[in-house]
Design an enzyme around this catalytic site. Structure first.
Site, PDB file in Angstrom:
ATOM      1  N   ASP A 136      19.606   8.029 -13.539  1.00  0.00           N
ATOM      2  CA  ASP A 136      19.220   6.756 -14.172  1.00  0.00           C
ATOM      3  C   ASP A 136      17.761   6.395 -13.869  1.00  0.00           C
ATOM      4  OD1 ASP A 136      19.343   5.998 -11.520  1.00  0.00           O
ATOM      5  OD2 ASP A 136      20.817   4.405 -11.811  1.00  0.00           O
ATOM      6  N   GLU A 143      17.165   1.207  -8.118  1.00  0.00           N
ATOM      7  CA  GLU A 143      17.895   1.314  -9.376  1.00  0.00           C
ATOM      8  C   GLU A 143      17.151   0.594 -10.509  1.00  0.00           C
ATOM      9  OE1 GLU A 143      20.055   3.433  -9.493  1.00  0.00           O
ATOM     10  OE2 GLU A 143      21.885   3.051  -8.357  1.00  0.00           O
TER      11      GLU A 143
END
Ligand code: GLP
Length: 261
Positions: A136, A143
């Protein structure tokens, strides 16, 4: 940013180890940034073999890990402290205490993050940061949505990252911790040279965004586009979504011999 598309894992390991070796020869007391995950393992094996051959020594170097899970028991084999110890620290000649990791079991976890930043700073900063990349687009455990100016702090993992990392936890995503400590994107960007390794088609989309995408928190690794010295080592599969792959290949093939990575 320099992108090198490698023909084999062996070539990737050699090139990456050459970078580490050059740093340690130029500055034996260098500060290294160590990453976990599968990507740097070929490099670590190569470093161990060069260390055994007495080609390089970590005896005066220091190192900082990028990140750590919160709340795993002290004897859990997947604590990043244990992984770093197993995969590299115990296999080369680091001095005792030379390798630091964030403390995922600190009672005062926020203070532990602040202290970790201070330790990196007081060591003189990271000379060479080794990195992988998440599917990702995460770096460390930053993140999507991470501030591009972030410092060491607590983050919550995405479901995708927990699923990706479940292979280290017997395939059970529910046993992968939800919370982690990670160096921030600004912390990572302060290292003098960043060396990122990625292999396999699962990384292709993230690698495309890292190298050629818009810089945004949606694909956090793209923040490296702002850094003056980044080396990205890829295998063919990880490079498969790059729009300018031909140009990167041509550039590397015609690189002046005096110019290292
Ligand atoms: C983990 C680590 C990252 C690593 C990423 C990719 O989530 N925190 O530092 O880069 O996974 O791991 P792998 O190399 O195993 O694909």
């Amino acid at each position: 940013m320099e992108v090198v598309i490698c023909g084999s894992a062996g070539e990737m390991a050699e090139l990456a180890a050459d970078v580490v070796e050059a740093v340690l020869i130029g500055k034996p007391e260098a500060v290294l940034g160590l990453a976990t995950g599968s990507s740097p393992l070929v490099l670590y094996d190569e470093l161990v073999s060069r260390c055994l051959d007495a080609r390089l020594s970590f005896g005066r170097a220091k190192a900082f890990a990028l990140d750590e899970y919160i709340g795993l028991p002290p004897d859990h084999p997947e604590r990043y402290r244990a992984v770093i110890e197993r995969e590299i620290a115990s296999r080369v000649d680091f001095a005792p205490g030379a390798v630091r990791c964030p403390d995922g079991n600190a009672v005062r976890v926020l203070q532990a993050c602040v202290d970790y930043e201070a330790d990196i700073l007081s060591s003189g900063g990271v000379d060479l940061q080794i990195l992988g990349i998440g599917t990702d687009g995460h770096l460390g455990f930053n993140e999507p949505g991470s501030s591009l100016a972030s410092r060491t702090r607590v983050k919550t993992l995405t479901r995708q990252t927990r699923r990706d990392n479940a292979r280290f936890f017997g395939g059970d995503v529910d046993t992968v911790p939800r919370h982690v400590i990670t160096q921030g994107l600004a912390t990572i960007s302060q290292a003098r040279h960043l060396l990122l390794l990625a292999s396999g088609s699962a990384k292709a989309e993230a690698v495309h965004h890292l190298v050629e995408g818009a810089v945004s928190a949606r694909w956090p690794a793209a923040v490296l586009q702002h850094h003056p010295h980044v080396t990205v080592l890829l295998d063919e599969a990880a490079a498969s979504a790059l729009q300018l792959a031909g140009y990167y290949r041509e550039t590397y093939a015609n690189k002046p011999t005096w110019q290292g990575l």
